[in-house]
Design a protein around this motif. Sequence first.
Motif, PDB file in Angstrom:
ATOM      1  N   GLY A 144       0.806  -1.209   0.000  1.00  0.00           N
ATOM      2  CA  GLY A 144       0.000   0.000   0.000  1.00  0.00           C
ATOM      3  C   GLY A 144       0.839   1.258   0.000  1.00  0.00           C
ATOM      4  N   VAL A 145       1.898   1.270   0.793  1.00  0.00           N
ATOM      5  CA  VAL A 145       2.782   2.436   0.842  1.00  0.00           C
ATOM      6  C   VAL A 145       3.490   2.634  -0.497  1.00  0.00           C
ATOM      7  N   SER A 146       3.889   1.533  -1.134  1.00  0.00           N
ATOM      8  CA  SER A 146       4.648   1.635  -2.384  1.00  0.00           C
ATOM      9  C   SER A 146       3.844   2.272  -3.498  1.00  0.00           C
ATOM     10  N   VAL A 147       2.522   2.095  -3.477  1.00  0.00           N
ATOM     11  CA  VAL A 147       1.671   2.671  -4.522  1.00  0.00           C
ATOM     12  C   VAL A 147       1.799   4.194  -4.551  1.00  0.00           C
ATOM     13  N   VAL A 148       2.017   4.794  -3.387  1.00  0.00           N
ATOM     14  CA  VAL A 148       2.211   6.241  -3.309  1.00  0.00           C
ATOM     15  C   VAL A 148       3.690   6.601  -3.368  1.00  0.00           C
ATOM     16  N   ALA A 149       4.515   5.837  -2.659  1.00  0.00           N
ATOM     17  CA  ALA A 149       5.940   6.181  -2.541  1.00  0.00           C
ATOM     18  C   ALA A 149       6.679   6.051  -3.865  1.00  0.00           C
ATOM     19  N   GLY A 150       6.356   5.024  -4.670  1.00  0.00           N
ATOM     20  CA  GLY A 150       7.064   4.841  -5.934  1.00  0.00           C
ATOM     21  C   GLY A 150       6.876   5.998  -6.890  1.00  0.00           C
ATOM     22  N   PRO A 151       5.629   6.360  -7.224  1.00  0.00           N
ATOM     23  CA  PRO A 151       5.424   7.528  -8.094  1.00  0.00           C
ATOM     24  C   PRO A 151       5.988   8.817  -7.512  1.00  0.00           C
ATOM     25  N   LEU A 152       5.909   8.970  -6.198  1.00  0.00           N
ATOM     26  CA  LEU A 152       6.442  10.186  -5.577  1.00  0.00           C
ATOM     27  C   LEU A 152       7.956  10.258  -5.750  1.00  0.00           C
ATOM     28  N   LEU A 153       8.643   9.115  -5.616  1.00  0.00           N
ATOM     29  CA  LEU A 153      10.090   9.091  -5.861  1.00  0.00           C
ATOM     30  C   LEU A 153      10.401   9.465  -7.302  1.00  0.00           C
ATOM     31  N   SER A 154       9.611   8.934  -8.244  1.00  0.00           N
ATOM     32  CA  SER A 154       9.812   9.267  -9.649  1.00  0.00           C
ATOM     33  C   SER A 154       9.678  10.765  -9.874  1.00  0.00           C
ATOM     34  N   PHE A 155       8.672  11.361  -9.246  1.00  0.00           N
ATOM     35  CA  PHE A 155       8.425  12.795  -9.394  1.00  0.00           C
ATOM     36  C   PHE A 155       9.558  13.621  -8.789  1.00  0.00           C
ATOM     37  N   LEU A 156      10.017  13.238  -7.596  1.00  0.00           N
ATOM     38  CA  LEU A 156      11.006  14.046  -6.884  1.00  0.00           C
ATOM     39  C   LEU A 156      12.425  13.848  -7.408  1.00  0.00           C
ATOM     40  N   LEU A 157      12.749  12.620  -7.827  1.00  0.00           N
ATOM     41  CA  LEU A 157      14.124  12.331  -8.239  1.00  0.00           C
ATOM     42  C   LEU A 157      14.381  12.592  -9.711  1.00  0.00           C
ATOM     43  N   GLY A 158      13.339  12.713 -10.521  1.00  0.00           N
ATOM     44  CA  GLY A 158      13.546  12.989 -11.943  1.00  0.00           C
ATOM     45  C   GLY A 158      14.428  14.195 -12.186  1.00  0.00           C
TER      46      GLY A 158
END
Length: 407
Positions: A144-158
């Motif tokens: 459940g956490v990964s569903v939010v954390a993964g896209p957020l990492l993509s957004f922040l680290l891009g």
Amino acid sequence: MTGTRTAGTGLGAGGGGRLAAVDAVRGLAVLGMFAVHVGPGPRPEGAGYLIVAADGRAPALFTLLAGFSLALAQRGRAPAEQPDGWARRYRPLVIRCAILAGLGLLLAALWPGILVILAFFAVYFLAAEPFTRLSTPVLTAVAGVSVVAGPLLSFLLGPVFGYEASGRGAVPELTALTGREGLARVLCELLLTGAYPLATYFPYVLVGLALGRLCDLREGRAARRMAVWGAAAAAAGYGTAWVATHVLGGRERLLDVIAARHPEALGTADPVREVLRGQFGAVPSTSWEWLLVADPYSQTPLETIGNAGVGCALIGLFVLAARGRAGAWLQRPLAALGAMALSAYVLHALVLAGPAHGAASWGALAGFAGVALAVAWAWQRHWADSPLRRGPLEHLLRLATRGRRAA
């Protein structure tokens, strides 16, 4: 063993103990992949809605099923049955992933026109191994956490890696493996900036693992729960995105961002889709508003929830349908294709690299789908009593990882 079923369970004996209905869902994902690769463009009108339905959801469904199948493979395995020692426990996994990565690199080199997912799958399987050891409650929470954390990492680290507005969505290439800079770029593509990066696609694996643990599909109630849960999750994900973009003004704000940061997309029919089409598995990092869309390949939390819900609902519905004789009979061609999905994927990529290069029409889609279903069905009937019934590449993969005992 033949393609008979265990009564009332939907268990396909010919599938090496796998659920025949799950194979049928995987077969549907193969057809969705064909629709995206050789069908006409996704237009929201008439039959074009079939392509729209497959666009973005086919790779998500494949990835969800990968995690679900990992859970099925582990079910009922006692701790004493776990192999001892690092070599016996991890060697088959490393070999399997190396073969998948090699196939992915080879296919990408033959024709860069399709975004080959196999190298990314190798990373998913490697990354999934530690999570298979978690307890079900912990695994469910992590998924459940990964569903939010993964896209957020993509957004922040891009932006950290220089991919704020464009440049993402590539696949690893053989030529990049010859130097240190190329290796670093390949690693970045696999984890963050590629077409199907770990950051935004691995949540599907974790959700599939959790679903496989939570839902024993031999029970009718579990299949019904999956159908209901999945439909609710799909409605919540896509519905929330629709409200955010069309009711609360998110689309207008995104169009302003596109005018300032993605001007090349302004002249297209749908500028939002055009920007996302150039990003594929990454979330554009030019506005927080991007995290509230659920368009194909946006890989936001809302799209991930919606896509995972569709996959969950399909598994439940197919298992319920397989409990009836007519439903089981109708699913057999799809189940045969899904059981040899790797062979179908590689063969279709080879055909696209050669005689069918550039195909993009309803006729091409009908040809690919018809031939694949017929060949898979005939293959399984011909090799019904042989380990080759699982598919030629699937059998070779088992031999490479388990030796002759895999037969």
